[in-house]
Design an enzyme around this catalytic site. Structure first.
Site, mmCIF file in Angstrom:
data_model
loop_
_atom_site.group_PDB
_atom_site.id
_atom_site.type_symbol
_atom_site.label_atom_id
_atom_site.label_comp_id
_atom_site.label_asym_id
_atom_site.label_seq_id
_atom_site.Cartn_x
_atom_site.Cartn_y
_atom_site.Cartn_z
ATOM 1 N N CYS A 144 0.890 0.648 11.827
ATOM 2 C CA CYS A 144 1.675 -0.215 10.944
ATOM 3 C C CYS A 144 0.887 -0.235 9.649
ATOM 4 O O CYS A 144 -0.183 -0.829 9.577
ATOM 5 C CB CYS A 144 1.831 -1.635 11.477
ATOM 6 S SG CYS A 144 2.679 -2.697 10.266
ATOM 7 N N CYS A 199 0.745 -4.032 7.998
ATOM 8 C CA CYS A 199 -0.006 -5.124 8.631
ATOM 9 C C CYS A 199 -0.396 -4.716 10.042
ATOM 10 O O CYS A 199 -1.255 -3.871 10.221
ATOM 11 C CB CYS A 199 0.780 -6.429 8.592
ATOM 12 S SG CYS A 199 2.522 -6.280 9.010
ATOM 13 N N SER A 200 0.232 -5.265 11.047
ATOM 14 C CA SER A 200 -0.203 -4.957 12.409
ATOM 15 C C SER A 200 0.957 -5.027 13.392
ATOM 16 O O SER A 200 0.769 -5.421 14.535
ATOM 17 C CB SER A 200 -1.309 -5.922 12.828
ATOM 18 O OG SER A 200 -0.837 -7.252 12.702
ATOM 19 N N CYS A 201 2.169 -4.665 12.943
ATOM 20 C CA CYS A 201 3.323 -4.697 13.840
ATOM 21 C C CYS A 201 3.026 -3.806 15.053
ATOM 22 O O CYS A 201 2.506 -2.699 14.911
ATOM 23 C CB CYS A 201 4.565 -4.209 13.116
ATOM 24 S SG CYS A 201 5.035 -5.321 11.774
HETATM 25 FE FE FE Z 1 3.297 -4.843 10.375
#
Ligand code: FE
Length: 196
Positions: free
Chosen positions: A100, A103-105
């Site tokens: 991602c 961000c951190s999906c």
């Molecule tokens: Fe994300």
């Protein structure tokens, strides 16, 4: 939220939690329980069971690749996945890797909490720019003939890799196969373990 991330997501998260508690919308205990659930109960084992099912059931695999969210919903031990879940299959010709960049999906419902490196700026930027180098640093050296496909997750679509079934596992039960599936192999920075 996806487009307007603070420099330190942890700070924003704590602020949001404080606000929700103050407004009486949620309790800190409830939040702790959700986190604990994802850390201890969900983890990557659910994803491993999905992979093992796909390796042993061709019809399930076809449904999984067609509509990941609907297919995993068939398995009672998996909660309803909010975002769309796209499952991408590794083959001898193509290797998939998930990131991602913003961000951190991450596909929480099948893989639990993301590892810290998944959220790092280094991984997020380099997985796209130089995926083969990143894979090599994870110990995965792919021949040039293998195409590398990078999948950038977002708040609407989450990706999970269906790793290749290891050789020498003919006749293995789903349970035995699931034990060979690592978290990293479902992110695409690794492969499933060979049998002993
Ligand atoms: Fe994300």
């Amino acid at each position: 939220m996806h487009q307007h991330l603070p420099h330190d997501p942890a700070v924003k998260t704590r602020a949001l939690e404080a606000l929700l508690v103050e407004k009486g919308l949620i309790t800190s205990t409830a939040i702790d329980e959700v986190v604990k659930h994802y850390e201890e109960d969900i983890g990557p084992m659910k994803g491993a069971q999905v992979v093992a099912r796909a390796w042993t059931d061709a019809a399930f695999k076809a449904r999984l690749l067609d509509d990941g969210r609907a297919a995993v919903a068939e398995l009672e031990f998996i909660e309803r996945h909010g975002a769309e879940l796209v499952v991408v299959e590794n083959t001898p010709e193509a290797h998939n890797i998930v990131v991602c960049t913003l961000c951190s999906c991450y596909p929480w419902s099948v893989l639990g909490l993301p590892p810290s490196w998944y959220k790092s700026y280094a991984y997020r930027s380099r997985a796209v720019r130089e995926p083969r180098v990143v894979l090599s640093e994870f110990g995965l050296d792919l021949p040039e003939s293998v195409e590398v496909r990078v999948w950038d997750s977002n708040s609407d679509i989450r990706y999970m890799v269906l790793p290749q079934r290891p050789a020498g596992t003919e006749g293995f039960s789903e349970e035995e196969l699931a034990a060979l599936v690592t978290r990293d192999s479902m992110i695409g920075v690794g492969v499933a373990n060979p049998p002993d």
